[in-house]
Scaffold this motif. Structure first.
Motif, PDB file in Angstrom:
ATOM      1  N   LEU A  30       0.831  -1.196   0.000  1.00 12.67           N
ATOM      2  CA  LEU A  30       0.000   0.000   0.000  1.00 12.67           C
ATOM      3  C   LEU A  30       0.870   1.253   0.000  1.00 12.67           C
ATOM      4  CD1 LEU A  30      -1.982  -2.259   0.922  1.00 12.67           C
ATOM      5  CD2 LEU A  30      -3.048  -0.577   2.422  1.00 12.67           C
ATOM      6  N   PRO A  31       1.226   1.747  -1.182  1.00 11.58           N
ATOM      7  CA  PRO A  31       1.953   3.010  -1.226  1.00 11.58           C
ATOM      8  C   PRO A  31       1.022   4.178  -0.908  1.00 11.58           C
ATOM      9  CG  PRO A  31       2.158   1.763  -3.294  1.00 11.58           C
ATOM     10  CD  PRO A  31       1.035   1.165  -2.502  1.00 11.58           C
ATOM     11  N   SER A  32       1.619   5.284  -0.489  1.00  9.77           N
ATOM     12  CA  SER A  32       0.922   6.566  -0.540  1.00  9.77           C
ATOM     13  C   SER A  32       1.378   7.227  -1.840  1.00  9.77           C
ATOM     14  CB  SER A  32       1.245   7.410   0.692  1.00  9.77           C
ATOM     15  OG  SER A  32       2.643   7.612   0.798  1.00  9.77           O
ATOM     16  N   ALA A  33       1.288   8.543  -1.942  1.00  8.24           N
ATOM     17  CA  ALA A  33       1.716   9.214  -3.169  1.00  8.24           C
ATOM     18  C   ALA A  33       3.170   8.870  -3.463  1.00  8.24           C
ATOM     19  CB  ALA A  33       1.551  10.721  -3.020  1.00  8.24           C
ATOM     20  N   THR A  34       3.410   8.429  -4.684  1.00  6.95           N
ATOM     21  CA  THR A  34       4.748   8.022  -5.114  1.00  6.95           C
ATOM     22  C   THR A  34       5.055   8.731  -6.423  1.00  6.95           C
ATOM     23  OG1 THR A  34       4.294   5.851  -4.124  1.00  6.95           O
ATOM     24  CG2 THR A  34       6.214   6.011  -5.560  1.00  6.95           C
ATOM     25  N   ARG A  35       6.306   9.066  -6.624  1.00 10.29           N
ATOM     26  CA  ARG A  35       6.703   9.846  -7.812  1.00 10.29           C
ATOM     27  C   ARG A  35       6.711   8.964  -9.064  1.00 10.29           C
ATOM     28  NH1 ARG A  35       8.253  14.908  -7.140  1.00 10.29           N
ATOM     29  NH2 ARG A  35       8.548  15.643  -4.999  1.00 10.29           N
ATOM     30  N   THR A  36       5.526   8.814  -9.640  1.00 12.35           N
ATOM     31  CA  THR A  36       5.394   8.073 -10.886  1.00 12.35           C
ATOM     32  C   THR A  36       4.589   8.910 -11.885  1.00 12.35           C
ATOM     33  OG1 THR A  36       3.278   7.010 -10.374  1.00 12.35           O
ATOM     34  CG2 THR A  36       5.270   5.947  -9.520  1.00 12.35           C
ATOM     35  N   GLU A  37       4.488   8.401 -13.095  1.00 10.32           N
ATOM     36  CA  GLU A  37       3.763   9.116 -14.149  1.00 10.32           C
ATOM     37  C   GLU A  37       2.257   9.088 -13.954  1.00 10.32           C
ATOM     38  OE1 GLU A  37       5.077   7.398 -17.796  1.00 10.32           O
ATOM     39  OE2 GLU A  37       7.169   7.973 -17.492  1.00 10.32           O
ATOM     40  N   ILE A  38       1.774   8.325 -12.996  1.00 10.05           N
ATOM     41  CA  ILE A  38       0.340   8.225 -12.782  1.00 10.05           C
ATOM     42  C   ILE A  38      -0.275   9.595 -12.493  1.00 10.05           C
ATOM     43  CG2 ILE A  38       0.440   7.778 -10.279  1.00 10.05           C
ATOM     44  CD1 ILE A  38      -1.781   5.716 -10.652  1.00 10.05           C
ATOM     45  N   TRP A  39       0.496  10.465 -11.831  1.00  8.69           N
ATOM     46  CA  TRP A  39      -0.030  11.773 -11.464  1.00  8.69           C
ATOM     47  C   TRP A  39      -0.200  12.664 -12.686  1.00  8.69           C
ATOM     48  CZ3 TRP A  39      -2.084  11.896  -6.887  1.00  8.69           C
ATOM     49  CH2 TRP A  39      -1.619  10.985  -5.935  1.00  8.69           C
ATOM     50  N   GLU A  40       0.813  12.705 -13.528  1.00  7.28           N
ATOM     51  CA  GLU A  40       0.720  13.518 -14.748  1.00  7.28           C
ATOM     52  C   GLU A  40      -0.423  13.034 -15.631  1.00  7.28           C
ATOM     53  OE1 GLU A  40       3.468  14.721 -18.645  1.00  7.28           O
ATOM     54  OE2 GLU A  40       4.324  13.535 -17.005  1.00  7.28           O
ATOM     55  N   LYS A  41      -0.556  11.719 -15.763  1.00  5.36           N
ATOM     56  CA  LYS A  41      -1.625  11.168 -16.599  1.00  5.36           C
ATOM     57  C   LYS A  41      -2.996  11.454 -16.018  1.00  5.36           C
ATOM     58  CE  LYS A  41       1.266   7.501 -18.531  1.00  5.36           C
ATOM     59  NZ  LYS A  41       1.552   6.042 -18.569  1.00  5.36           N
ATOM     60  N   ALA A  42      -3.066  11.645 -14.699  1.00  5.12           N
ATOM     61  CA  ALA A  42      -4.338  11.984 -14.046  1.00  5.12           C
ATOM     62  C   ALA A  42      -4.538  13.494 -13.945  1.00  5.12           C
ATOM     63  CB  ALA A  42      -4.398  11.355 -12.661  1.00  5.12           C
ATOM     64  N   GLY A  43      -3.634  14.268 -14.555  1.00  4.52           N
ATOM     65  CA  GLY A  43      -3.774  15.718 -14.579  1.00  4.52           C
ATOM     66  C   GLY A  43      -3.444  16.407 -13.284  1.00  4.52           C
TER      67      GLY A  43
END
Length: 259
Positions: A180-193
């Protein structure tokens, strides 16, 4: 002799780091993702640096035609002793901003695909009395206050699935871990805007996976790398279990009966 590990969503982010770390532990790899060029570049680097065998599978796990060959590989390849269900995504905006097709694709990737892949490999693992499944969930799965309703629901599903599989498959020699990660520095954030740098905190992917593998080596059922006090999760889970004897009743609780 190390077993082969199959990692989904392996072309970037958490999946790519899992591939790197497992290769350095001596595991041969089968890597699945949509981005073939990045996948092949990673595979070439790991062959060169870690000296392991690496195969790649181009797969969009929301598409049954792509999912089925990965399932067949898990069923039929006795060398694969570890499945890392990592592939996942999030959606931009809130529930009212997200379309039905978007939601359906998210559920297919985050919930349906890991379930089907686990179902493909579990009978073989159970028959052999060995094997491991790592399911990457999220702390959002038990924190609706974080405001990612559909994403969080899929991750709650993955957590529950992992806990259930632990109870069913553990006695048969199969280890199941939910990470169970919390916020992690991946591309998922950019893709989710969303801007990851605008978040209160975000963990590096390497630190996340290294911590998750400590939990793996300890054979934890639930690993929460950002949680400082393990006792908090233990208390949360104990409170849940304390309710169980009270949940199966022939009548409504007195507090719900008409005066």
């Amino acid at each position: 002799m190390s077993t082969t590990a199959l990692v989904t969503g392996a072309s970037s982010g958490i999946g790519a780091v899992y591939a790197d770390r497992l290769a350095r532990r001596g595991h041969d790899l089968v890597l699945a993702a949509r981005d073939v060029s990045r996948l092949d570049a990673l595979a070439a680097r790991l062959r060169r640096e870690a000296g392991v065998a690496v195969e790649t599978i181009r797969a969009d796990l929301t598409a049954p035609a792509d999912l089925e060959p990965v399932e067949e590989r898990l069923r039929g390849d006795a060398r694969i002793g570890l499945l890392v269900n990592n592939a996942g995504a999030a959606l931009p905006g809130g529930f009212l901003d997200q379309g039905a097709e978007q939601m359906g694709n998210l559920i297919a990737l985050n919930a349906t695909a890991p379930t089907r892949l686990a179902a493909a490999v579990a009978p073989r693992f159970a028959a052999a009395g060995t094997g491991a499944i790592i399911n990457v969930a999220s702390v959002v799965g038990f924190a609706p206050e974080l405001g990612m309703s559909v994403y969080g629901a899929t991750k709650a599903f993955v957590l529950f699935l992992s806990q259930g599989l632990h109870l069913e498959l553990g006695p048969k020699g199969v280890y199941v871990q939910a990470v169970l990660p919390s916020a992690t520095r991946t591309e998922i954030w950019e893709k989710a805007g969303r801007d990851v740098d605008a978040l209160p905190a975000a963990m590096d992917t390497g630190e996340l996976v290294d911590a998750a593998l400590v939990g793996f080596d300890r054979r934890e059922t639930v690993t929460i790398p950002p949680l400082p006090e393990a006792g908090q999760w233990a208390a949360y889970d104990a409170a849940r279990q304390a309710m169980l004897p009270n949940l199966i009743q022939a009548h409504a609780a007195p507090r719900y009966r008409a005066a």
